[in-house]
Write a protein that holds these residues in place. Structure first.
Motif, short mmCIF file in Angstrom:
data_model
loop_
_atom_site.label_atom_id
_atom_site.label_comp_id
_atom_site.label_asym_id
_atom_site.label_seq_id
_atom_site.Cartn_x
_atom_site.Cartn_y
_atom_site.Cartn_z
N ALA A 37 34.40 -3.94 -54.12
CA ALA A 37 34.75 -4.81 -52.96
C ALA A 37 34.09 -6.49 -53.44
CB ALA A 37 34.27 -4.35 -51.82
N GLN A 38 32.97 -6.33 -54.02
CA GLN A 38 32.31 -7.49 -54.14
C GLN A 38 33.17 -8.10 -55.40
OE1 GLN A 38 28.29 -6.64 -55.03
NE2 GLN A 38 27.85 -6.17 -53.05
N LEU A 39 33.51 -7.63 -56.27
CA LEU A 39 34.19 -8.18 -57.37
C LEU A 39 35.74 -8.69 -56.91
CD1 LEU A 39 33.67 -5.76 -60.37
CD2 LEU A 39 32.63 -7.89 -60.06
N ALA A 40 35.95 -7.93 -56.03
CA ALA A 40 37.37 -8.49 -55.54
C ALA A 40 37.24 -9.79 -54.80
CB ALA A 40 38.13 -7.28 -54.51
N ALA A 41 36.26 -9.87 -53.87
CA ALA A 41 36.14 -11.02 -53.21
C ALA A 41 35.93 -12.06 -53.99
CB ALA A 41 34.96 -10.90 -52.19
N GLN A 42 35.08 -11.82 -55.10
CA GLN A 42 34.68 -12.96 -56.17
C GLN A 42 35.98 -13.52 -56.86
OE1 GLN A 42 31.45 -11.19 -58.82
NE2 GLN A 42 29.98 -11.72 -57.27
N LYS A 43 36.75 -12.61 -57.24
CA LYS A 43 38.01 -13.08 -57.87
C LYS A 43 38.99 -13.83 -57.00
CE LYS A 43 38.46 -9.13 -61.05
NZ LYS A 43 39.29 -7.95 -61.56
N ALA A 44 38.98 -13.24 -55.38
CA ALA A 44 39.59 -14.17 -54.67
C ALA A 44 38.98 -15.49 -54.39
CB ALA A 44 39.79 -13.26 -52.99
N ALA A 45 37.85 -15.58 -54.28
CA ALA A 45 37.16 -16.91 -54.23
C ALA A 45 37.44 -17.91 -55.40
CB ALA A 45 35.60 -16.87 -54.13
N GLU A 46 37.35 -17.29 -56.69
CA GLU A 46 37.84 -17.85 -57.88
C GLU A 46 39.07 -18.52 -57.82
OE1 GLU A 46 37.16 -17.42 -62.72
OE2 GLU A 46 36.60 -15.86 -61.37
N ALA A 47 39.87 -17.61 -57.47
CA ALA A 47 41.42 -17.80 -57.43
C ALA A 47 41.52 -19.20 -56.53
CB ALA A 47 42.22 -16.67 -56.98
N LYS A 48 40.86 -19.09 -55.31
CA LYS A 48 41.11 -20.28 -54.45
C LYS A 48 40.61 -21.50 -54.99
CE LYS A 48 39.90 -21.13 -49.73
NZ LYS A 48 39.23 -20.94 -48.24
N ARG A 49 39.36 -21.22 -55.70
CA ARG A 49 38.69 -22.43 -56.41
C ARG A 49 39.66 -23.09 -57.32
NH1 ARG A 49 33.88 -19.64 -55.96
NH2 ARG A 49 34.10 -18.88 -57.96
N ARG A 50 40.43 -22.26 -58.11
CA ARG A 50 41.23 -22.74 -59.10
C ARG A 50 42.40 -23.48 -58.40
NH1 ARG A 50 40.20 -17.74 -62.13
NH2 ARG A 50 42.12 -17.08 -61.12
N ARG A 51 42.87 -22.86 -57.48
CA ARG A 51 44.06 -23.49 -56.78
C ARG A 51 43.55 -24.92 -56.12
NH1 ARG A 51 44.87 -18.09 -54.77
NH2 ARG A 51 43.86 -18.64 -52.86
N GLN A 52 42.50 -24.83 -55.55
CA GLN A 52 42.18 -26.32 -55.15
C GLN A 52 41.78 -27.29 -56.18
OE1 GLN A 52 38.38 -25.08 -53.02
NE2 GLN A 52 39.62 -24.58 -51.14
N ALA A 53 41.29 -26.90 -57.48
CA ALA A 53 41.10 -27.77 -58.67
C ALA A 53 42.50 -28.21 -59.11
CB ALA A 53 40.40 -26.84 -59.65
N TRP A 54 43.53 -27.28 -59.18
CA TRP A 54 44.85 -27.95 -59.67
C TRP A 54 45.26 -28.82 -58.59
CZ3 TRP A 54 47.55 -27.77 -63.71
CH2 TRP A 54 47.22 -26.76 -64.57
N ALA A 55 45.37 -28.45 -57.09
CA ALA A 55 45.68 -29.60 -56.27
C ALA A 55 44.80 -30.91 -56.18
CB ALA A 55 45.54 -28.92 -54.87
N GLY A 56 43.69 -30.84 -56.46
CA GLY A 56 43.02 -31.89 -56.48
C GLY A 56 43.20 -32.76 -57.77
N GLY A 57 43.69 -32.26 -58.62
CA GLY A 57 43.89 -32.70 -60.30
C GLY A 57 45.26 -33.31 -60.08
N LEU A 58 46.16 -32.86 -59.52
CA LEU A 58 47.66 -33.45 -59.22
C LEU A 58 47.49 -34.58 -58.34
CD1 LEU A 58 49.76 -30.01 -58.66
CD2 LEU A 58 49.58 -31.69 -60.76
N ALA A 59 46.80 -34.77 -57.46
CA ALA A 59 46.46 -35.55 -56.44
C ALA A 59 46.01 -36.68 -57.20
CB ALA A 59 45.69 -35.35 -55.22
N GLY A 60 44.97 -36.52 -58.06
CA GLY A 60 44.41 -37.67 -58.84
C GLY A 60 45.34 -38.18 -60.09
#
Length: 241
Positions: A37-60
């Motif tokens: 369960a912890q691993l799944a939560a970490q993967k979900a959080a990491e995926a969310k961070r990656r999506r946010q990073a992509w969105a920030g990069g595109l905006a930049g």
């Protein structure tokens, strides 16, 4: 009805079996599930961070593209404007021989004969006459040093014509922007000119007071719109040949 001993025993066995199933899980199994369960939560959080990073990069990237496009547009506008390194205003940087728009241009100065008085380069002021004019009167104003005008020659003149009585101007070569050339003494001009300019030296300015009968006449009906009555001319003789 109460259960029989045999039935009661079966029920007891069933309850113990269910308890064993629920309590039979080992501690290792529970820890594995928590870890998963912890691993799944970490993967979900990491995926969310990656999506946010992509969105920030595109905006930049979009912001940088807008900034670069703005600089290019400013530079292109700057290139389209005429250079003005001296800091002068547009009118001061225009060619010296280009007349200002909508500004009246003065007629060019006449070409004067050699040795002529510089006053011949400016339009004279002509005033009204006094008294009754009965005969042609020639009054020298500037004495020229050139040859005398002869009958049949083509002469070049600047002139101003006014009504003798009130000084109102009716004709001027200065307003036309160039001198007038015509034959003299052969009937191509009014009699007052044919008679009054013969013998005048080139480079002279003379005043001709001409009675109506030696000009365009005294009858307005016969004058055809030309000025009638006594007239006064100031004439500059610029050439004769």
């Amino acid at each position: 009805m109460p259960a029989t001993p045999s039935q009661q025993g079966v029920d007891d066995v069933s309850e113990r079996t269910q308890e064993n199933r629920s309590e039979g899980q080992s501690p290792a199994t529970k820890a594995g599930r928590r870890l998963a369960a912890q691993l799944a939560a970490q993967k979900a959080a990491e995926a969310k961070r990656r999506r946010q990073a992509w969105a920030g990069g595109l905006a930049g990237v979009a912001v940088m593209a807008l900034l670069i496009g703005g600089f290019v547009w400013i530079d292109s506008n700057r290139d389209d404007k005429p250079s003005n390194a001296s800091g002068a205003n547009p009118s001061a940087s225009a060619p010296a021989d280009a007349p200002a728009q909508d500004a009246p241009t003065a007629p060019p100065a006449p070409q004067l004969p050699e040795g002529a008085d510089p006053a011949l380069g400016s339009k004279p002021t002509v005033k009204a006459g006094t008294g009754e004019l009965k005969k042609l009167t020639v009054t020298p104003m500037i004495k020229g040093t050139g040859p005398a005008v002869k009958k049949g020659q083509n002469i070049t003149t600047n002139y101003v014509g006014v009504f003798y009585k009130d000084g109102k101007e009716f004709d001027s070569s200065w307003n036309a922007g160039q001198p007038a050339t015509f034959p003299i003494g052969v009937g191509q001009v009014i009699p007052g000119w044919d008679q009054g300019l013969i013998g005048v030296t080139v480079g002279s300015r003379v005043q001709l007071d001409i009675p109506g009968e030696l000009a365009y006449g005294n009858d307005e009906a016969k004058a055809g719109g030309r000025p009638t009555g006594p007239l006064r001319f100031v004439v500059d003789v610029l050439a004769a040949q």
